[in-house]
Design a protein around this motif. Structure first.
Motif, PDB file in Angstrom:
ATOM      1  N   ARG A  33       0.460  -2.913   5.605  1.00  0.00           N
ATOM      2  CA  ARG A  33       0.329  -3.913   4.544  1.00  0.00           C
ATOM      3  C   ARG A  33       1.155  -3.487   3.331  1.00  0.00           C
ATOM      4  N   HIS A  34       2.092  -4.332   2.962  1.00  0.00           N
ATOM      5  CA  HIS A  34       2.988  -4.079   1.836  1.00  0.00           C
ATOM      6  C   HIS A  34       2.551  -4.909   0.626  1.00  0.00           C
ATOM      7  N   GLY A  35       3.221  -4.696  -0.511  1.00  0.00           N
ATOM      8  CA  GLY A  35       3.058  -5.565  -1.662  1.00  0.00           C
ATOM      9  C   GLY A  35       2.399  -4.899  -2.857  1.00  0.00           C
ATOM     10  N   TYR A  36       2.457  -5.603  -3.975  1.00  0.00           N
ATOM     11  CA  TYR A  36       1.956  -5.083  -5.251  1.00  0.00           C
ATOM     12  C   TYR A  36       0.466  -4.742  -5.182  1.00  0.00           C
ATOM     13  N   GLU A  37      -0.348  -5.688  -4.721  1.00  0.00           N
ATOM     14  CA  GLU A  37      -1.783  -5.423  -4.680  1.00  0.00           C
ATOM     15  C   GLU A  37      -2.127  -4.360  -3.641  1.00  0.00           C
ATOM     16  N   SER A  38      -1.413  -4.366  -2.525  1.00  0.00           N
ATOM     17  CA  SER A  38      -1.668  -3.360  -1.490  1.00  0.00           C
ATOM     18  C   SER A  38      -1.391  -1.964  -2.035  1.00  0.00           C
ATOM     19  N   ASP A  39      -0.241  -1.795  -2.675  1.00  0.00           N
ATOM     20  CA  ASP A  39       0.112  -0.491  -3.234  1.00  0.00           C
ATOM     21  C   ASP A  39      -0.823  -0.096  -4.370  1.00  0.00           C
ATOM     22  N   LEU A  40      -1.259  -1.078  -5.158  1.00  0.00           N
ATOM     23  CA  LEU A  40      -2.195  -0.767  -6.243  1.00  0.00           C
ATOM     24  C   LEU A  40      -3.512  -0.251  -5.680  1.00  0.00           C
ATOM     25  N   GLY A  41      -4.015  -0.865  -4.607  1.00  0.00           N
ATOM     26  CA  GLY A  41      -5.241  -0.381  -3.993  1.00  0.00           C
ATOM     27  C   GLY A  41      -5.119   1.069  -3.555  1.00  0.00           C
ATOM     28  N   ARG A  42      -4.015   1.403  -2.916  1.00  0.00           N
ATOM     29  CA  ARG A  42      -3.800   2.788  -2.465  1.00  0.00           C
ATOM     30  C   ARG A  42      -3.708   3.735  -3.665  1.00  0.00           C
ATOM     31  N   LEU A  43      -3.016   3.284  -4.718  1.00  0.00           N
ATOM     32  CA  LEU A  43      -2.840   4.111  -5.903  1.00  0.00           C
ATOM     33  C   LEU A  43      -4.177   4.390  -6.588  1.00  0.00           C
ATOM     34  N   LEU A  44      -5.016   3.374  -6.710  1.00  0.00           N
ATOM     35  CA  LEU A  44      -6.319   3.567  -7.346  1.00  0.00           C
ATOM     36  C   LEU A  44      -7.196   4.485  -6.511  1.00  0.00           C
ATOM     37  N   ALA A  45      -7.131   4.344  -5.187  1.00  0.00           N
ATOM     38  CA  ALA A  45      -7.913   5.226  -4.322  1.00  0.00           C
ATOM     39  C   ALA A  45      -7.504   6.684  -4.528  1.00  0.00           C
ATOM     40  N   ARG A  46      -6.200   6.934  -4.597  1.00  0.00           N
ATOM     41  CA  ARG A  46      -5.731   8.311  -4.832  1.00  0.00           C
ATOM     42  C   ARG A  46      -6.194   8.817  -6.194  1.00  0.00           C
ATOM     43  N   THR A  47      -6.137   7.949  -7.185  1.00  0.00           N
ATOM     44  CA  THR A  47      -6.541   8.342  -8.537  1.00  0.00           C
ATOM     45  C   THR A  47      -8.027   8.666  -8.580  1.00  0.00           C
ATOM     46  N   LEU A  48      -8.817   7.949  -7.813  1.00  0.00           N
ATOM     47  CA  LEU A  48     -10.259   8.183  -7.729  1.00  0.00           C
ATOM     48  C   LEU A  48     -10.617   9.322  -6.777  1.00  0.00           C
ATOM     49  N   GLY A  49      -9.636   9.766  -5.978  1.00  0.00           N
ATOM     50  CA  GLY A  49      -9.906  10.815  -5.004  1.00  0.00           C
ATOM     51  C   GLY A  49     -10.740  10.345  -3.836  1.00  0.00           C
ATOM     52  N   LEU A  50     -10.545   9.093  -3.429  1.00  0.00           N
ATOM     53  CA  LEU A  50     -11.337   8.502  -2.360  1.00  0.00           C
ATOM     54  C   LEU A  50     -10.448   8.067  -1.198  1.00  0.00           C
ATOM     55  N   PRO A  51     -10.951   8.121   0.036  1.00  0.00           N
ATOM     56  CA  PRO A  51     -10.215   7.523   1.155  1.00  0.00           C
ATOM     57  C   PRO A  51     -10.156   6.008   0.986  1.00  0.00           C
ATOM     58  N   PHE A  52      -9.087   5.423   1.502  1.00  0.00           N
ATOM     59  CA  PHE A  52      -8.793   4.018   1.255  1.00  0.00           C
ATOM     60  C   PHE A  52      -8.785   3.238   2.562  1.00  0.00           C
ATOM     61  N   GLN A  53      -9.289   1.999   2.506  1.00  0.00           N
ATOM     62  CA  GLN A  53      -9.128   1.090   3.636  1.00  0.00           C
ATOM     63  C   GLN A  53      -9.238  -0.351   3.157  1.00  0.00           C
ATOM     64  N   PHE A  54      -8.601  -1.263   3.921  1.00  0.00           N
ATOM     65  CA  PHE A  54      -8.744  -2.687   3.667  1.00  0.00           C
ATOM     66  C   PHE A  54      -9.966  -3.206   4.415  1.00  0.00           C
ATOM     67  N   ALA A  55     -10.668  -4.158   3.793  1.00  0.00           N
ATOM     68  CA  ALA A  55     -11.824  -4.807   4.413  1.00  0.00           C
ATOM     69  C   ALA A  55     -11.533  -6.307   4.418  1.00  0.00           C
ATOM     70  N   TYR A  56     -10.926  -6.794   5.491  1.00  0.00           N
ATOM     71  CA  TYR A  56     -10.428  -8.165   5.519  1.00  0.00           C
ATOM     72  C   TYR A  56     -11.568  -9.181   5.621  1.00  0.00           C
ATOM     73  N   GLN A  57     -11.455 -10.223   4.791  1.00  0.00           N
ATOM     74  CA  GLN A  57     -12.411 -11.335   4.791  1.00  0.00           C
ATOM     75  C   GLN A  57     -11.637 -12.615   4.511  1.00  0.00           C
ATOM     76  N   ASN A  58     -12.177 -13.753   4.971  1.00  0.00           N
ATOM     77  CA  ASN A  58     -11.641 -15.035   4.530  1.00  0.00           C
ATOM     78  C   ASN A  58     -11.928 -15.211   3.037  1.00  0.00           C
ATOM     79  N   TRP A  59     -11.063 -15.965   2.386  1.00  0.00           N
ATOM     80  CA  TRP A  59     -11.156 -16.126   0.934  1.00  0.00           C
ATOM     81  C   TRP A  59     -12.556 -16.549   0.488  1.00  0.00           C
TER      82      TRP A  59
END
Length: 239
Positions: free
Chosen positions: A32-58
């Motif tokens: 998964r690419h893109g601004y929001e995708s990269d931001l999620g990964r960046l925040l997880a690293r900053t928080l020191g937490l493992p990261f994953q996407f949890a897909y849902q319909n809108w």
């Protein structure tokens, strides 16, 4: 790294599994690419937490957050009065104007051109709130309960079921490159987008806000913005 992170010990981002570049999309390998995708990964690293996407319909975002199926919603959530009844929000990580997508050559260049026209938008969104200000148009809500609500609106426009639809300008810029679509006009609404947190979880909200403040102050958020959206002005003060 921020101490005393969320008790789930994960950073699970509730988001839609659909293509909406430059915010998010998946390549053929599933990455998964893109601004929001990269931001999620960046925040997880900053928080020191493992990261994953949890897909849902809108349409399922907020029930999923309430049920603990994810820790945050990071997926195109303009901070509206309605959404603030469903969740708490961080400080903004993006600010966007809104635009009206039309079929190329339709010559709908202002709100006055939409009188009697069918105008789509995601139900109960800031985009729908803007559509409702277009005097004389017929608002058509899209419920977001499908796999690809943006694709649904594009299909409806191409099929002539609607005459236009409203979305944030960042999502429509790539679509305007299609041969049969164009942006009719933009409206400088400066909508603030935030990360949704389960209501009442003040400690977690503070931690995510702290992580966001860190990536703003050290220039990492600005670098992501300029990587993915170089044609749009970065909306926050720079160091």
């Amino acid at each position: 790294m921020i101490d005393n992170a969320h008790p789930t010990a994960e950073f699970r981002v509730i988001c839609a599994n659909l293509p909406a570049p430059p915010l998010f999309w998946r390549d053929d390998t599933g990455f998964r690419h893109g601004y929001e995708s990269d931001l999620g990964r960046l925040l997880a690293r900053t928080l020191g937490l493992p990261f994953q996407f949890a897909y849902q319909n809108w349409a399922d975002f907020y029930p999923a957050l309430q049920a603990g199926k994810g820790d945050v919603i990071l997926c195109g959530q303009g901070i509206s009065d309605h959404r603030k009844t469903l969740a708490d929000f961080t400080e903004p990580y993006a600010v966007f104007d809104e635009a009206v997508m039309i079929r190329r050559g339709a010559n709908l260049r202002s709100a006055s051109d939409l009188v009697g026209k069918k105008v789509g938008a995601i139900a109960q969104s800031l985009n729908m709130a803007l559509a409702e200000t277009f005097t004389g148009c017929i608002c058509v809500p899209f419920g977001g309960d499908s796999d690809d609500v943006l694709g649904d609106m594009v299909t409806a426009l191409r099929d002539g079921k609607i005459d236009a639809f409203v979305d944030d300008d960042v999502a429509l810029v790539p679509l305007a490159e299609e041969a049969d679509l164009e942006i009719g006009f933009s409206v400088p609404t400066q909508n603030k987008w935030g990360i949704a947190i389960k209501k009442g979880d003040d400690v977690w909200l503070a931690q995510v806000n702290e992580a966001l403040a860190i990536v703003k102050s050290n220039g990492q958020l600005e670098r992501l913005w300029r990587k993915w959206m170089p044609s749009l002005s970065y909306p926050f003060p720079t160091s």
